[in-house]
Design an enzyme around this catalytic site. Structure first.
Site, PDB file in Angstrom:
ATOM      1  N   LYS A 115       0.861  -1.235   0.071  1.00  0.00           N
ATOM      2  CA  LYS A 115       0.080   0.025  -0.003  1.00  0.00           C
ATOM      3  C   LYS A 115       0.729   1.422  -0.001  1.00  0.00           C
ATOM      4  CE  LYS A 115      -3.691   1.956   2.999  1.00  0.00           C
ATOM      5  NZ  LYS A 115      -4.652   1.616   4.072  1.00  0.00           N
ATOM      6  N   SER A 148      -9.162   3.127   3.572  1.00  0.00           N
ATOM      7  CA  SER A 148      -8.533   3.867   2.761  1.00  0.00           C
ATOM      8  C   SER A 148      -7.724   2.863   1.896  1.00  0.00           C
ATOM      9  CB  SER A 148      -7.334   4.506   3.680  1.00  0.00           C
ATOM     10  OG  SER A 148      -6.774   3.706   4.496  1.00  0.00           O
ATOM     11  N   SER A 175     -10.324   0.487   7.527  1.00  0.00           N
ATOM     12  CA  SER A 175      -9.875   0.830   6.116  1.00  0.00           C
ATOM     13  C   SER A 175      -9.634  -0.378   5.367  1.00  0.00           C
ATOM     14  CB  SER A 175      -8.348   1.265   6.256  1.00  0.00           C
ATOM     15  OG  SER A 175      -8.913   2.940   6.832  1.00  0.00           O
TER      16      SER A 175
END
Length: 531
Positions: free
Chosen positions: A111, A191, A215
């Site tokens: 990520k 996210s 997230s």
């Protein structure tokens, strides 16, 4: 020409299962066509054993897909220049019969907030990318462990700036799009938006994500994939731009439960750079015992309070009821369950526990803890932490606004180790009390795991406010509970309409994976988006 003597598909899968303790769970037959990225890791490795393709072939295909579909969906932060070399090295190990394990040669993603050697760390923030253009020289610990397992790291996925929100909105790469939505309006969640989209679309088998308040689980539901929030502390956060140290929990997103288990198994275990990571030795293979019959006889507590039926749409209710029926049809005993700590009461109960101890008020968002975590992040990079933190403070504080705006105050705050911060320690003590009460209650009622909808609504438009409906997302983070979110169904317009969460006590990750895999096999709800 095959590398080894040709094997049937089932024989190859069985061979790998014995060789690597791979979860032996078949994936639906529709995904076993020409695209090896459309199946599971076990099926991909079986194809390699049969000589149908190489890791280099599939890595090249994955990168091509990232440059086309990934770019169109704004899901990719950066691609790695070393991916092809890593794939070639895995193919060489296969030829010499020295594969390191089930992830050897498997294309995966990190990520955007993860450090990855020889790449920049954008944090999905245009301003942060401008302030820190240099390539880092050290991998985050999770990336290090995946490389040690032989995985091919394709690069990094896009997220909300600093992984702060749940919409997939990045000032660096733009709004991540939901691949199930042909209008381009619906949010993929966040996210960990890019990670969810990348695995949903077959750009990689799994991707790393982070979860402070949903997230991983939000984009898992909104894009229809598996999202994992493990037991707090099971996965160390070293080398990742910090968020809230007492909440932040790292784990995988994947299309299948078995694949998520393989990734988590490789990245779990204590690391000295993360003082809150669980101590003790992690035994690889702990998560490998998956069986499609695990639900048979299991007692699942359905938390009615976490499913606000009066506020759910007809599609979401239909999907939820079908998921509960799938569990009972697979042999589970599903009963209504009211835990002693729930999504409505947990915050007040944490405060009450602290008052009863005569302790300071617990704070999950303590500025001192985040400030110290940021200092440690830069120290691990080998740069001057004061210089780097001062340079990035305004950009970082635009999201983590509990931090002081003035540098002298921030400088002083960074010095205190987060594991001794009074508000954080009080929070962790209240968590221990809450979990103790929950454990006793579940034991008294013989509950193996709780189940409830991951979220009670579908993906809204990215530009719209979310429905005013309370979710149980923060509940799991505050208590540090492991949770596996599994696709449960779709609405008439083809959009994911709900995931079912399997939630247990800290340390019950292996049991949850077995239950989730059994549900996945019984329901078969995953549906790849039509690109």
């Amino acid at each position: 020409m095959p590398i080894f003597t040709p094997l049937s598909r089932r024989d190859a899968l069985a061979h790998l299962s014995a060789l690597f303790t791979l979860p032996f769970v078949e994936w639906p037959s529709w995904s076993l066509a020409a695209d090896p990225l459309g199946g599971t890791i076990a099926q991909y490795q079986a194809g390699r054993l049969r000589g149908e393709y190489t890791a280099l072939d599939v890595t090249t295909r994955a990168l091509d897909r990232c440059r086309t579909s990934g770019a169109a969906l704004h899901a990719i932060d950066t691609l790695s220049a070393s991916a092809h070399a890593e794939a070639r090295a895995s193919d060489a190990r296969l030829r010499s019969k020295t594969l390191r394990g089930p992830l050897d040669g498997v294309p995966l993603f990190a990520k955007s907030i993860y450090d990855m050697e020889s790449t920049t760390t954008s944090a999905s923030s245009a301003e942060w990318a401008r302030l820190f253009p240099q390539r880092v020289s050290r991998d985050a610990i999770e990336v290090t462990r995946l490389r040690a397992a032989g995985a091919v790291i394709l690069g990094k996925t896009a997220a909300d700036d600093f992984a702060y929100r749940g919409n997939g909105t990045s000032s660096f790469t733009g709004q991540v799009l939901n691949p199930h939505d042909r209008t381009g309006l619906r949010t993929p969640g966040g996210s960990s938006a890019g990670s969810a989209v990348a695995v949903a679309c077959g750009m990689a088998f799994c991707a790393l994500g982070t979860d402070d308040g949903g997230s991983n689980r939000i984009p898992a539901q909104f894009t229809g994939v598996v999202g994992v929030k493990p037991t707090f502390g099971l996965v160390p956060r070293s080398g990742v731009i910090p968020t809230w140290p007492v909440l932040d929990t790292h784990g995988p997103l994947a299309r299948s439960v078995a694949d998520a288990a393989l990734m988590l198994d490789a990245i779990a275990g204590h690391d000295a750079d993360d003082a809150l990571s669980l101590r003790g030795t992690w035994r690889r293979g702990t998560l490998g015992a998956l069986s499609i019959s695990t639900l048979r006889g299991a007692r699942l507590g359905f938390v009615e309070l976490h499913a606000p039926r009066a506020q759910m749409t007809a599609d979401c209710l239909r999907v939820l009821d079908a998921a509960l029926a799938d569990c009972t049809d697979a042999g589970a005993i599903v009963e209504s369950y009211a835990p002693p700590v729930d999504r409505v009461t947990y915050r007040e109960q944490f405060a009450t526990f602290a008052r009863e101890r005569g302790d300071v008020a617990p704070n999950a968002n303590s500025p001192a803890a985040t400030a110290n975590a940021l200092r440690r992040y830069f120290q691990r990079q080998g740069v001057d932490p004061n210089d780097a933190a001062q340079r990035g403070l305004a950009s970082y504080r635009a999201f983590y606004d509990v931090l002081p705006a003035e540098w002298p105050a921030m400088d002083a705050l960074m010095a205190q180790p987060y594991e001794t911060d009074a508000a954080s320690v009080s929070f962790l003590r209240s968590r221990e009390t809450a979990v103790s009460q929950l454990a006793a209650h579940m034991k008294a009622r013989s509950i193996d795991a709780m189940i409830y909808p991951t979220m009670p609504f579908q993906a809204p438009n990215a530009s719209d406010a979310w429905p005013d409906v309370r979710t149980p997302l923060g509940y799991g983070n505050w208590l540090g509970l492991p949770e596996i979110s599994v696709p449960a169904g779709y609405s008439a317009d083809g959009m994911p309409a709900g995931n079912l969460s399997f939630v247990g006590l800290p340390g019950s990750d292996a049991r949850l994976f077995a239950l989730a895999a059994s549900y996945e096999a019984a329901s078969g709800r995953f549906r790849a988006p039509a690109l």
